[in-house]
Design a protein around this motif. Structure first.
Motif, PDB file in Angstrom:
ATOM      1  N   PRO A 147       0.693  -1.137   0.009  1.00 15.38           N
ATOM      2  CA  PRO A 147      -0.005   0.047   0.011  1.00 15.38           C
ATOM      3  C   PRO A 147       0.922   1.413   0.071  1.00 15.38           C
ATOM      4  O   PRO A 147       0.468   2.254  -0.899  1.00 15.38           O
ATOM      5  CB  PRO A 147      -0.909  -0.075   1.200  1.00 15.38           C
ATOM      6  CG  PRO A 147      -1.009  -1.553   1.569  1.00 15.38           C
ATOM      7  CD  PRO A 147       0.367  -2.331   0.960  1.00 15.38           C
ATOM      8  N   GLU A 148       2.029   1.098   0.605  1.00 20.12           N
ATOM      9  CA  GLU A 148       2.655   2.447   0.638  1.00 20.12           C
ATOM     10  C   GLU A 148       3.428   2.907  -0.412  1.00 20.12           C
ATOM     11  O   GLU A 148       3.460   3.991  -0.959  1.00 20.12           O
ATOM     12  CB  GLU A 148       3.802   2.491   2.123  1.00 20.12           C
ATOM     13  CG  GLU A 148       4.512   3.616   2.071  1.00 20.12           C
ATOM     14  CD  GLU A 148       3.794   5.058   2.274  1.00 20.12           C
ATOM     15  OE1 GLU A 148       4.571   6.224   1.979  1.00 20.12           O
ATOM     16  OE2 GLU A 148       2.735   5.038   2.670  1.00 20.12           O
ATOM     17  N   ARG A 208       1.075   4.024  -3.059  1.00 18.94           N
ATOM     18  CA  ARG A 208       0.533   5.427  -2.959  1.00 18.94           C
ATOM     19  C   ARG A 208       1.778   6.474  -3.330  1.00 18.94           C
ATOM     20  O   ARG A 208       1.528   7.315  -4.041  1.00 18.94           O
ATOM     21  CB  ARG A 208       0.446   5.742  -1.216  1.00 18.94           C
ATOM     22  CG  ARG A 208      -0.233   7.025  -0.889  1.00 18.94           C
ATOM     23  CD  ARG A 208      -0.247   7.424   0.597  1.00 18.94           C
ATOM     24  NE  ARG A 208       1.390   7.497   0.856  1.00 18.94           N
ATOM     25  CZ  ARG A 208       2.182   8.532   0.701  1.00 18.94           C
ATOM     26  NH1 ARG A 208       1.648   9.781   0.049  1.00 18.94           N
ATOM     27  NH2 ARG A 208       3.436   8.590   1.087  1.00 18.94           N
ATOM     28  N   ASN A 239      -7.051  -0.561  -8.309  1.00 14.84           N
ATOM     29  CA  ASN A 239      -8.014   0.325  -7.792  1.00 14.84           C
ATOM     30  C   ASN A 239      -7.027   1.564  -7.038  1.00 14.84           C
ATOM     31  O   ASN A 239      -5.919   1.027  -6.782  1.00 14.84           O
ATOM     32  CB  ASN A 239      -9.074  -0.060  -6.825  1.00 14.84           C
ATOM     33  CG  ASN A 239      -8.523  -0.647  -5.542  1.00 14.84           C
ATOM     34  OD1 ASN A 239      -8.200   0.123  -4.745  1.00 14.84           O
ATOM     35  ND2 ASN A 239      -8.901  -1.900  -5.589  1.00 14.84           N
ATOM     36  N   ASN A 257      -8.242   2.969  -4.216  1.00 14.04           N
ATOM     37  CA  ASN A 257      -8.693   2.958  -2.836  1.00 14.04           C
ATOM     38  C   ASN A 257      -7.651   3.234  -1.955  1.00 14.04           C
ATOM     39  O   ASN A 257      -6.388   2.678  -2.087  1.00 14.04           O
ATOM     40  CB  ASN A 257      -9.560   1.772  -2.562  1.00 14.04           C
ATOM     41  CG  ASN A 257     -10.815   1.635  -3.355  1.00 14.04           C
ATOM     42  OD1 ASN A 257     -11.240   2.472  -4.170  1.00 14.04           O
ATOM     43  ND2 ASN A 257     -11.113   0.460  -3.260  1.00 14.04           N
ATOM     44  N   ASP A 258      -7.985   4.375  -0.986  1.00 12.01           N
ATOM     45  CA  ASP A 258      -7.087   4.577   0.150  1.00 12.01           C
ATOM     46  C   ASP A 258      -5.503   5.110  -0.263  1.00 12.01           C
ATOM     47  O   ASP A 258      -4.539   5.074   0.339  1.00 12.01           O
ATOM     48  CB  ASP A 258      -6.578   3.184   0.964  1.00 12.01           C
ATOM     49  CG  ASP A 258      -7.856   2.857   1.535  1.00 12.01           C
ATOM     50  OD1 ASP A 258      -8.932   3.550   1.989  1.00 12.01           O
ATOM     51  OD2 ASP A 258      -8.135   1.392   1.547  1.00 12.01           O
ATOM     52  N   VAL A 259      -5.431   5.498  -1.710  1.00 16.69           N
ATOM     53  CA  VAL A 259      -4.243   6.291  -2.172  1.00 16.69           C
ATOM     54  C   VAL A 259      -4.234   7.648  -1.755  1.00 16.69           C
ATOM     55  O   VAL A 259      -3.194   8.201  -1.792  1.00 16.69           O
ATOM     56  CB  VAL A 259      -4.087   5.752  -3.504  1.00 16.69           C
ATOM     57  CG1 VAL A 259      -2.790   6.620  -4.401  1.00 16.69           C
ATOM     58  CG2 VAL A 259      -3.719   4.226  -3.687  1.00 16.69           C
ATOM     59  N   GLY A 260      -5.423   8.259  -1.679  1.00 19.39           N
ATOM     60  CA  GLY A 260      -5.485   9.617  -1.585  1.00 19.39           C
ATOM     61  C   GLY A 260      -4.854  10.495  -2.607  1.00 19.39           C
ATOM     62  O   GLY A 260      -4.362  11.483  -2.421  1.00 19.39           O
TER      63      GLY A 260
END
Length: 265
Positions: free
Chosen positions: A219-220, A223, A246, A248-251
């Motif tokens: 995830p990091e 991002r 997707n 999602n949660d990447v901002g």
């Protein structure tokens, strides 16, 4: 066949994450064995332990690049996920004809995606300027991309008109292959680039494809890569990812227009 212990596999996981930001799941252990066993033979090494020791030597940059190449290469084909190329056609048609239209294939692999982009732009833009940039972490696949020589099975989604206009079918020893014609090859600039590092100056793009690579990042890292790539897009620029991915949660500063299609805001 050389065996790979769990501890050695964990060291390969750390190596490829450090080199490319890619997270190898435990299910990829057999892939590591299959793809790197040939390097043990080439370097006359007896074990993966010895090969890991070789990779850790500072002067072995070339071998480390070969290992990255082997562990990150994925097979692709022309006009994969056609809706993205339909979008490219519409966006390019609406773009001012006097301004160069620039598009980036950010994980271009062996080049099929970048050449698919170039075919659409050659069709839509005609004599108006355009540029395609293809980048990848693997120097080996970039060399293949620059050659523009492919097996015919990669063209199953290529429009027949494009096959006739932009490709030459192989004959004799080259039967079963095609070559992208030189004028189109010259429209695509392939560069070596690691998305997990600070980007070189690439300029601004109208559209970026970053497809089927985010699934390999944690995830990091995902991002960071997305934000880094989006810096090359102006407000209103288009960003396409793979259909299995997707943001999602990447901002990320984007709005979703359709599945896997975004615009920068």
């Amino acid at each position: 066949m050389h065996t790979l212990s769990d501890h050695e596999f964990q060291r390969f996981q750390r190596f490829i994450h450090g080199a490319a930001g890619i997270s190898l799941s435990s299910a990829k252990k057999s892939l590591v064995v299959g793809r790197l066993a040939k390097r043990l033979a080439a370097r006359q090494l007896d074990s993966f332990h010895d090969y890991l020791a070789l990779l850790e030597q500072r002067e072995e940059h070339a071998e480390a690049q070969i290992a990255v190449d082997l562990l990150t290469t994925n097979e692709t084909y022309f006009f994969r996920e056609p809706k993205h190329f339909e979008l490219l056609r519409r966006v390019a048609q609406a773009s001012p004809s006097h301004q160069p239209f620039r598009i980036w294939s950010a994980a271009s692999s062996t080049g099929e995606e970048a050449y698919s982009m170039a075919m659409v732009l050659a069709d839509v833009r005609g004599e108006h300027p355009y540029e395609v940039v293809g980048t990848d972490i693997s120097t080996r696949v970039l060399a293949r991309a620059r050659q523009g020589h492919y097996p015919m099975e990669r063209i199953r989604q290529m429009p027949g008109d494009y096959l006739r206009r932009f490709c030459m079918k192989g004959t004799g020893p080259q039967t079963g292959t095609l070559l992208i014609q030189r004028p189109l090859r010259q429209k695509v600039n392939f560069l070596h680039l690691n998305l997990n590092e600070r980007l070189p100056t690439l300029g601004s793009f109208d559209m970026v494809f970053l497809r089927n690579v985010l699934i390999y990042f944690n995830p990091e890292t995902k991002r960071q890569v997305v934000h880094r790539v989006l810096e090359t897009l102006p407000r209103g620029g288009w960003f396409c990812i793979g259909h299995s991915e997707n943001l999602n949660d990447v901002g990320a500063p984007v709005e979703q227009v359709a599945p896997s299609i975004y615009r920068k805001v």
